[in-house]
Design an enzyme around this catalytic site. Sequence first.
Site, PDB file in Angstrom:
ATOM      1  N   LYS A  55       0.835  -1.208   0.000  1.00 58.82           N
ATOM      2  CA  LYS A  55       0.000   0.000   0.000  1.00 58.82           C
ATOM      3  C   LYS A  55       0.870   1.259   0.000  1.00 58.82           C
ATOM      4  CE  LYS A  55      -3.700  -2.251   2.605  1.00 58.82           C
ATOM      5  NZ  LYS A  55      -4.389  -2.327   3.911  1.00 58.82           N
ATOM      6  N   ALA A  71      -1.458   0.701   6.786  1.00 51.58           N
ATOM      7  CA  ALA A  71      -1.583  -0.362   7.780  1.00 51.58           C
ATOM      8  C   ALA A  71      -2.378  -1.522   7.191  1.00 51.58           C
ATOM      9  CB  ALA A  71      -2.275   0.158   9.038  1.00 51.58           C
ATOM     10  N   ASP A  72      -2.156  -2.680   7.772  1.00 52.51           N
ATOM     11  CA  ASP A  72      -2.949  -3.847   7.413  1.00 52.51           C
ATOM     12  C   ASP A  72      -3.076  -4.739   8.642  1.00 52.51           C
ATOM     13  OD1 ASP A  72      -4.162  -5.180   4.879  1.00 52.51           O
ATOM     14  OD2 ASP A  72      -3.275  -6.805   6.057  1.00 52.51           O
ATOM     15  N   THR A  73      -4.266  -5.259   8.847  1.00 52.58           N
ATOM     16  CA  THR A  73      -4.552  -6.105  10.002  1.00 52.58           C
ATOM     17  C   THR A  73      -5.060  -7.456   9.528  1.00 52.58           C
ATOM     18  OG1 THR A  73      -5.137  -4.183  11.341  1.00 52.58           O
ATOM     19  CG2 THR A  73      -5.937  -6.321  12.112  1.00 52.58           C
ATOM     20  N   ALA A 108       0.280  -4.501  10.916  1.00 48.69           N
ATOM     21  CA  ALA A 108       1.544  -3.947  10.430  1.00 48.69           C
ATOM     22  C   ALA A 108       1.292  -2.526   9.954  1.00 48.69           C
ATOM     23  CB  ALA A 108       2.101  -4.789   9.296  1.00 48.69           C
TER      24      ALA A 108
END
Length: 188
Positions: A55, A71-73, A108
Amino acid sequence: MNFTRPLILASSSPRRQYLMREAGFEFRVEAPDIDESFPHELPVNFVPKYLAEKKANIFRSRINNEIVITADTIVILESDILNKPRNREEAISMLTRLSGQTHTVITAVCLLDTKKIDCFDDNTKVTFKKLTRQEIEFYVDTFKPYDKAGAYGAQDWIGMVAIKKINGSYFTVMGMPMHLVYAHLMSF
């Protein structure tokens, strides 16, 4: 707070926007439109960092003095990634699997400017009580958690009634480990 560089929060998540505002940051939102696929051979605990960096790299040629935050979850149960559910049935299935179990949430984050990229992650263990089918259906039908990894939001009704224990940061479960974001931004 005395943070002077312009920030771009590359996320359409209302929870991430709320947390960044509550931490005192001013930012503009530019949600990236990307394919969130990843190599299937990638170990599950590396997936959020891979996606957050993917991203961030979209913005590499578009920024000047700004810092981009992505961010990524993901939710991991028994080595399986529970992504965002596509429909009601998938949401019910995910919550049924999470019921009575302990799972891991990894978020992250990547910070990017014209000179460097800083990616980091945090993980939290979450234990759910045993849920009834009625409770699961009520939550899915009322809160429609189709934009949430694992089909739930810790800040929603289900978090209040189903989470028995959290070992780690609550904000990591919400999608933004603010203690780390703050520290990394202050030293960026």
